[in-house]
Scaffold this motif. Structure first.
Motif, PDB file in Angstrom:
ATOM      1  N   PRO A   9      -7.200   2.731   3.920  1.00 16.49           N
ATOM      2  CA  PRO A   9      -6.642   2.690   5.129  1.00 16.49           C
ATOM      3  C   PRO A   9      -5.124   2.210   4.918  1.00 16.49           C
ATOM      4  O   PRO A   9      -4.406   2.109   6.052  1.00 16.49           O
ATOM      5  CB  PRO A   9      -7.594   1.699   6.190  1.00 16.49           C
ATOM      6  CG  PRO A   9      -8.693   1.202   5.212  1.00 16.49           C
ATOM      7  CD  PRO A   9      -8.513   1.590   3.939  1.00 16.49           C
ATOM      8  N   SER A  11      -3.143   2.862   2.378  1.00 14.06           N
ATOM      9  CA  SER A  11      -2.229   3.968   1.938  1.00 14.06           C
ATOM     10  C   SER A  11      -1.175   4.452   2.846  1.00 14.06           C
ATOM     11  O   SER A  11      -1.261   4.561   4.203  1.00 14.06           O
ATOM     12  CB  SER A  11      -2.796   5.141   1.430  1.00 14.06           C
ATOM     13  OG  SER A  11      -2.759   6.227   2.072  1.00 14.06           O
ATOM     14  N   SER A  12      -0.009   4.496   2.376  1.00 12.74           N
ATOM     15  CA  SER A  12       1.312   4.973   2.928  1.00 12.74           C
ATOM     16  C   SER A  12       1.524   3.859   4.194  1.00 12.74           C
ATOM     17  O   SER A  12       1.982   4.091   5.325  1.00 12.74           O
ATOM     18  CB  SER A  12       1.050   6.289   3.722  1.00 12.74           C
ATOM     19  OG  SER A  12       2.474   6.803   3.921  1.00 12.74           O
ATOM     20  N   LYS A  41      -9.815  -3.724  -0.521  1.00 12.40           N
ATOM     21  CA  LYS A  41      -9.120  -4.214  -1.504  1.00 12.40           C
ATOM     22  C   LYS A  41      -8.956  -3.318  -2.864  1.00 12.40           C
ATOM     23  O   LYS A  41      -9.879  -2.515  -2.792  1.00 12.40           O
ATOM     24  CB  LYS A  41      -9.335  -5.433  -1.963  1.00 12.40           C
ATOM     25  CG  LYS A  41     -10.997  -5.708  -2.337  1.00 12.40           C
ATOM     26  CD  LYS A  41     -11.355  -7.014  -2.813  1.00 12.40           C
ATOM     27  CE  LYS A  41     -12.745  -7.108  -3.512  1.00 12.40           C
ATOM     28  NZ  LYS A  41     -13.857  -6.424  -2.719  1.00 12.40           N
ATOM     29  N   GLY A  69      -3.598   7.709  -1.140  1.00 16.97           N
ATOM     30  CA  GLY A  69      -2.490   8.369  -2.144  1.00 16.97           C
ATOM     31  C   GLY A  69      -2.918   8.255  -3.378  1.00 16.97           C
ATOM     32  O   GLY A  69      -4.052   8.289  -3.876  1.00 16.97           O
ATOM     33  N   SER A  95       2.488   8.425  -0.459  1.00 19.67           N
ATOM     34  CA  SER A  95       3.948   8.554  -0.039  1.00 19.67           C
ATOM     35  C   SER A  95       4.218   9.223  -1.306  1.00 19.67           C
ATOM     36  O   SER A  95       5.315   9.970  -1.037  1.00 19.67           O
ATOM     37  CB  SER A  95       4.568   6.973  -0.324  1.00 19.67           C
ATOM     38  OG  SER A  95       4.038   6.435  -1.417  1.00 19.67           O
ATOM     39  N   ASN A  97       2.553  11.365  -3.182  1.00 20.39           N
ATOM     40  CA  ASN A  97       1.705  12.848  -3.366  1.00 20.39           C
ATOM     41  C   ASN A  97       1.956  13.678  -4.301  1.00 20.39           C
ATOM     42  O   ASN A  97       2.032  14.892  -4.250  1.00 20.39           O
ATOM     43  CB  ASN A  97       2.147  13.401  -2.169  1.00 20.39           C
ATOM     44  CG  ASN A  97       1.270  12.714  -0.736  1.00 20.39           C
ATOM     45  OD1 ASN A  97       0.508  12.238  -0.981  1.00 20.39           O
ATOM     46  ND2 ASN A  97       2.026  12.863   0.527  1.00 20.39           N
ATOM     47  N   LYS A 167       9.337   0.024  -0.501  1.00 23.21           N
ATOM     48  CA  LYS A 167       8.591   1.134  -0.332  1.00 23.21           C
ATOM     49  C   LYS A 167       7.969   0.916   1.075  1.00 23.21           C
ATOM     50  O   LYS A 167       7.979   2.241   1.688  1.00 23.21           O
ATOM     51  CB  LYS A 167       7.209   0.890  -1.234  1.00 23.21           C
ATOM     52  CG  LYS A 167       6.250   1.829  -1.265  1.00 23.21           C
ATOM     53  CD  LYS A 167       5.414   1.772  -2.488  1.00 23.21           C
ATOM     54  CE  LYS A 167       4.579   2.845  -2.455  1.00 23.21           C
ATOM     55  NZ  LYS A 167       3.467   3.004  -3.509  1.00 23.21           N
ATOM     56  N   GLU A 295      -0.500   3.436 -11.264  1.00 24.72           N
ATOM     57  CA  GLU A 295      -0.913   2.236 -11.232  1.00 24.72           C
ATOM     58  C   GLU A 295      -0.874   1.439 -12.431  1.00 24.72           C
ATOM     59  O   GLU A 295      -0.506   2.063 -13.446  1.00 24.72           O
ATOM     60  CB  GLU A 295      -2.624   2.467 -10.951  1.00 24.72           C
ATOM     61  CG  GLU A 295      -2.988   2.942  -9.687  1.00 24.72           C
ATOM     62  CD  GLU A 295      -2.478   2.516  -8.422  1.00 24.72           C
ATOM     63  OE1 GLU A 295      -2.928   1.289  -8.055  1.00 24.72           O
ATOM     64  OE2 GLU A 295      -1.529   2.943  -7.830  1.00 24.72           O
TER      65      GLU A 295
HETATM   66  N1  LIG Z   1      -7.839  -1.981   2.041  1.00 26.29           N
HETATM   67  C1  LIG Z   1      -6.901  -2.068   1.182  1.00 26.29           C
HETATM   68  N2  LIG Z   1      -5.830  -3.085   1.357  1.00 26.29           N
HETATM   69  C2  LIG Z   1      -4.663  -3.156   0.478  1.00 26.29           C
HETATM   70  N3  LIG Z   1      -4.908  -2.400  -0.630  1.00 26.29           N
HETATM   71  C3  LIG Z   1      -5.741  -1.363  -0.921  1.00 26.29           C
HETATM   72  C4  LIG Z   1      -6.822  -1.430  -0.127  1.00 26.29           C
HETATM   73  N4  LIG Z   1      -7.440  -0.362  -0.694  1.00 26.29           N
HETATM   74  C5  LIG Z   1      -6.932   0.094  -1.719  1.00 26.29           C
HETATM   75  N5  LIG Z   1      -5.727  -0.603  -2.052  1.00 26.29           N
HETATM   76  C6  LIG Z   1      -4.950  -0.589  -3.254  1.00 26.29           C
HETATM   77  O1  LIG Z   1      -3.870   0.171  -2.591  1.00 26.29           O
HETATM   78  C7  LIG Z   1      -3.089   0.615  -3.608  1.00 26.29           C
HETATM   79  C8  LIG Z   1      -1.883   1.863  -3.127  1.00 26.29           C
HETATM   80  O2  LIG Z   1      -2.792   2.919  -2.728  1.00 26.29           O
HETATM   81  P1  LIG Z   1      -2.422   4.427  -2.904  1.00 26.29           P
HETATM   82  O3  LIG Z   1      -1.408   4.509  -3.882  1.00 26.29           O
HETATM   83  O4  LIG Z   1      -3.533   5.154  -2.520  1.00 26.29           O
HETATM   84  O5  LIG Z   1      -1.559   4.440  -1.616  1.00 26.29           O
HETATM   85  P2  LIG Z   1       0.120   4.711  -1.463  1.00 26.29           P
HETATM   86  O6  LIG Z   1       0.951   3.712  -2.521  1.00 26.29           O
HETATM   87  O7  LIG Z   1       0.492   4.629  -0.224  1.00 26.29           O
HETATM   88  O8  LIG Z   1       0.358   6.213  -2.184  1.00 26.29           O
HETATM   89  P3  LIG Z   1       1.214   6.758  -3.580  1.00 26.29           P
HETATM   90  O9  LIG Z   1       0.772   6.297  -4.738  1.00 26.29           O
HETATM   91  O10 LIG Z   1       0.993   8.110  -3.215  1.00 26.29           O
HETATM   92  O11 LIG Z   1       2.513   6.227  -3.206  1.00 26.29           O
HETATM   93  C9  LIG Z   1      -3.770   1.157  -4.547  1.00 26.29           C
HETATM   94  O12 LIG Z   1      -3.507   0.088  -5.792  1.00 26.29           O
HETATM   95  C10 LIG Z   1      -5.355   0.519  -4.272  1.00 26.29           C
HETATM   96  O13 LIG Z   1      -6.141  -0.207  -5.058  1.00 26.29           O
END
Ligand SMILES: Nc1ncnc2c1ncn2[C@@H]1O[C@H](COP(=O)(O)OP(=O)(O)OP(=O)(O)O)[C@@H](O)[C@H]1O
Length: 317
Positions: A9, A11-12, A41, A69, A95, A97, A167, A295
């Motif tokens: 929840p 992500s982005s 988490k 993401g 973000s 993708n 970000k 990551e």
């Molecule tokens: N509930 C949560 N609260 C905070 N962080 C989380 C949670 N669940 C997962 N995460 C961590 O959030 C991080 C970012 O997630 P993700 O990459 O999917 O999204 P994003 O950063 O928005 O997308 P992108 O990588 O495409 O830019 C991951 O390292 C994941 O482990």
């Protein structure tokens, strides 16, 4: 078919909170046999994927669906027990993708859901694996990736972007993928080069005495929010594609880097080296940041990269 949804929840920057409700409504409407689990988490998606895939068998096939993401997919892929009876679907809400771009997936969540529930095309997508260590003797740490893994500058950009306050702001303004570009420009001038040796398929040895900026091992074509580092990378073949950038004046990098958005950096053949192999070992003089699908995978001197034997049945559309 049983569907197991793993949703991040956050992500982005948590913009897609209403999506979960819309997805549930659709699943109920179509009387789908499903379960949804939300991550709280880092690490949860990996654990949930492992637990779910442990139940999969010939008599108990399952589609695991990640909603989040590229980082969420990376975690899921790291938890999965790969099997021919497991299918995988992805609803991209991040973000960057890069995975959705690389595999040509729908970025419209409800359309992506419709494809997952009624698949017309699946691909046997290979999964990359990387072992990172500080010397050849160490056993090292193993991780998987589905998009790419990089060592050096591109990973430093990822490490910084993850913690970046920009970000969240750029995500809010729908320009999240520019985070990597801004971070790259900020880090570039002070980022050091390191001497390196690359061995391809245990036989083809290359030395980079002038130093390298980074080396990225690609399974799909895009990383860092749209950089086409390996324009010929093909996620279903038996090969990893490599883009290694050797030392060049920093101002020159400013000219070369933007061309990578269009895959045109490959014309700078003296500094940009494109390779293809089944297994690569990169040994660097200094420990450098490493990433797997953006990551943080630590800071190490040696990386061994190859592909898992069992592919992932990925629902494309
Ligand atoms: N509930 C949560 N609260 C905070 N962080 C989380 C949670 N669940 C997962 N995460 C961590 O959030 C991080 C970012 O997630 P993700 O990459 O999917 O999204 P994003 O950063 O928005 O997308 P992108 O990588 O495409 O830019 C991951 O390292 C994941 O482990």
């Amino acid at each position: 078919m049983f569907y197991y949804f793993i949703i991040n929840p956050s992500s982005s920057s948590g913009k897609h909170k209403t999506l979960w409700r819309e997805i549930k409504e659709q699943l109920e409407k179509e009387e789908i046999n499903y379960k949804i689990a939300a991550t709280k988490k880092t690490g949860d998606a990996k654990r949930l994927a492992r637990e779910a895939s442990l139940q999969v068998s010939e008599t108990n096939p399952c589609t695991i669906v990640a909603i989040g993401g590229d980082g969420t997919v990376n975690e899921v892929v790291n938890g999965l027990i790969l099997s021919p009876f497991l299918s995988f679907g992805y609803i991209p809400t991040g973000s960057g993708n890069d995975l959705a771009r690389g595999l040509g997936l729908s970025k419209e969540p409800l359309e992506a859901l419709a494809f997952i529930l009624h698949p017309k095309e699946k691909k046997a997508v290979r999964i990359g694996k990387i072992v990172t260590k500080d010397n050849e003797e160490e056993e090292g740490e193993k991780r998987r990736f589905i998009i790419s893994s990089g060592a050096g500058f591109d990973a430093a950009v990822c490490h910084h972007s993850i913690q970046s306050k920009i970000k969240n702001m750029l995500n809010f303004l729908h320009f999240g993928k520019l985070t990597y570009l801004f971070t790259a420009l900020k880090l570039l001038m002070k980022y050091p080069y390191t001497k390196a040796e690359l061995v391809l398929d245990n036989q083809n040895r290359k030395e980079y005495q002038r130093g390298i900026l980074f080396s990225v091992f690609m399974n799909t074509r895009y990383e860092g929010g749209g950089f086409l580092f390996c324009p010929e990378a093909e996620p279903c073949d038996d090969f990893l594609d490599i883009c290694l950038v050797e030392k060049l004046p920093k101002l020159m990098i400013l000219c070369v880097l933007p061309t990578a958005f269009f895959g045109k950096h490959v014309i700078f053949k003296k500094m940009v080296h494109i390779e293809r192999c089944k297994k690569a070992v990169l040994t660097m003089e200094e420990a450098v940041p490493i990433h797997t699908d953006g990551e943080n995978a630590g800071v190490k001197k040696v990386v061994e990269v190859s592909l898992e034997e069992q592919p992932l049945n990925f629902i494309i559309r």
